[in-house]
Design an enzyme around this catalytic site. Structure first.
Site, PDB file in Angstrom:
ATOM      1  N   GLU A   1      31.686  -4.489  39.312  1.00  0.00           N
ATOM      2  CA  GLU A   1      31.075  -5.585  38.569  1.00  0.00           C
ATOM      3  C   GLU A   1      29.999  -5.015  37.632  1.00  0.00           C
ATOM      4  OE1 GLU A   1      31.592  -9.548  40.960  1.00  0.00           O
ATOM      5  OE2 GLU A   1      29.641  -8.678  41.335  1.00  0.00           O
TER       6      GLU A   1
ATOM      7  N   GLY B   1      32.521 -15.430  39.903  1.00  0.00           N
ATOM      8  CA  GLY B   1      31.306 -16.197  40.146  1.00  0.00           C
ATOM      9  C   GLY B   1      31.451 -17.608  39.610  1.00  0.00           C
ATOM     10  N   GLY B   2      30.890 -17.852  38.428  1.00  0.00           N
ATOM     11  CA  GLY B   2      30.833 -19.198  37.852  1.00  0.00           C
ATOM     12  C   GLY B   2      32.136 -19.984  37.906  1.00  0.00           C
TER      13      GLY B   2
ATOM     14  N   TRP C   1      30.396 -17.976  45.529  1.00  0.00           N
ATOM     15  CA  TRP C   1      29.728 -19.219  45.117  1.00  0.00           C
ATOM     16  C   TRP C   1      28.220 -19.035  44.918  1.00  0.00           C
ATOM     17  CZ3 TRP C   1      32.331 -23.524  48.681  1.00  0.00           C
ATOM     18  CH2 TRP C   1      33.698 -23.543  48.403  1.00  0.00           C
TER      19      TRP C   1
ATOM     20  N   GLY D   1      27.783 -13.344  34.686  1.00  0.00           N
ATOM     21  CA  GLY D   1      27.141 -14.597  34.270  1.00  0.00           C
ATOM     22  C   GLY D   1      26.748 -14.638  32.804  1.00  0.00           C
TER      23      GLY D   1
END
Ligand code: 13P
Length: 258
Positions: free
Chosen positions: A167, A234-235, A10, A173
């Site tokens: 990653e 993530g997002g 998060w 992102g």
């Protein structure tokens, strides 16, 4: 057989109230999922409350970082025992944002990973190259240095408490996911490194997650690859429906190359 693991990072988002709402939606939505491990990593301030929501559910709790010392005069830091105390079973270390903005080195990441293992938790260790490194042909060298550095002095027995996450920095992102072939190439390379250091059995057991613009629309294709065992999201992990859809990805067979 490696059990798939889907983890939500998060990052620096959500108040305690917002975190609890999201966690509550996830534990309710995903209460029947047994075939995939689910982990969420809220900000430090939300861990304690979210930990209570996750207790006894299918959703496990992770911290996004930790310090390597158990206690002492380390202003602003949080230790592994304190994170375990609020319910964390996993801790993410070596995220590229920490390497980039906070100068974390492979050695420091390794020291933290060893602290996590010593206290019986699982370390999710992130590695990944920048676009510049990829374009200048340094991809495999960068990955090898990061993986070997992070795993220094971690014994074969301790590898059951390690999850790796690939990653690529350029995919985080940005909406630009590595293609499943690009990701698989690096995952297979990492598994080869594990084989070299720890042998076939441990290399076959260790889970390697992919992270970087993972969405409900691309997870199945990524998961169809032989060496991709889950995702660090993530997002899309900030929306309960999207994260739940990623956890419930449809298993597909890899399409034969034409
Ligand atoms: P995005 O899914 O937002 O690209 O972030 C990936 C990531 O950094 C997870 O740790």
């Amino acid at each position: 057989m490696r059990k798939p693991l889907i983890a939500g990072n998060w990052k620096l988002h959500n108040t305690v109230e917002e975190s609890c709402q999201l966690a509550q939606a996830l534990v309710t939505d995903l209460n029947d999922v047994t075939e995939t491990e689910i982990v969420i990593a809220p900000v430090f301030t939300s861990l304690s409350d979210v930990g209570k929501i996750c207790a006894g559910t299918t959703v496990q709790l992770a911290a996004q970082n930790c310090h390597c010392m158990d206690d002492g005069a380390y202003t602003g830091e949080v230790s592994v025992p304190l994170l375990a105390n609020v319910g964390c079973s996993h801790i993410i270390v070596g995220h590229s944002e920490r390497r980039q903005y906070f100068g974390e080195t492979d050695h420091f990441i390794n020291v933290k990973a060893r602290a996590i293992i010593k206290h019986g938790l699982t370390a999710i260790i992130c590695v990944g190259e920048t676009l510049e490194q990829r374009e200048s042909g340094e991809l495999f060298e960068v990955i090898a240095t990061q993986v070997r550095g992070a795993l220094e002095e971690i014994s074969p027995e301790q590898m059951s408490q390690v999850v790796l996450a690939y990653e690529p920095v350029w995919a985080i992102g940005t909406g630009k996911t590595a293609s499943s072939e690009e990701a698989e190439e690096v995952h297979a390379y990492i598994r080869g490194l594990l084989h070299g250091s720890y042998g076939a059995e441990i290399a076959a057991q260790c889970r390697i997650l992919y992270g970087g613009s993972v969405k409900p629309g691309n997870i199945s294709e990524l998961m169809a690859e032989d060496d991709i065992d889950g995702a660090l999201v993530g997002g899309a992990s900030l929306k309960a429906d999207d994260f739940a859809a990623i956890v419930r990805y449809k298993k597909t067979l890899k399409m034969a190359a034409t």
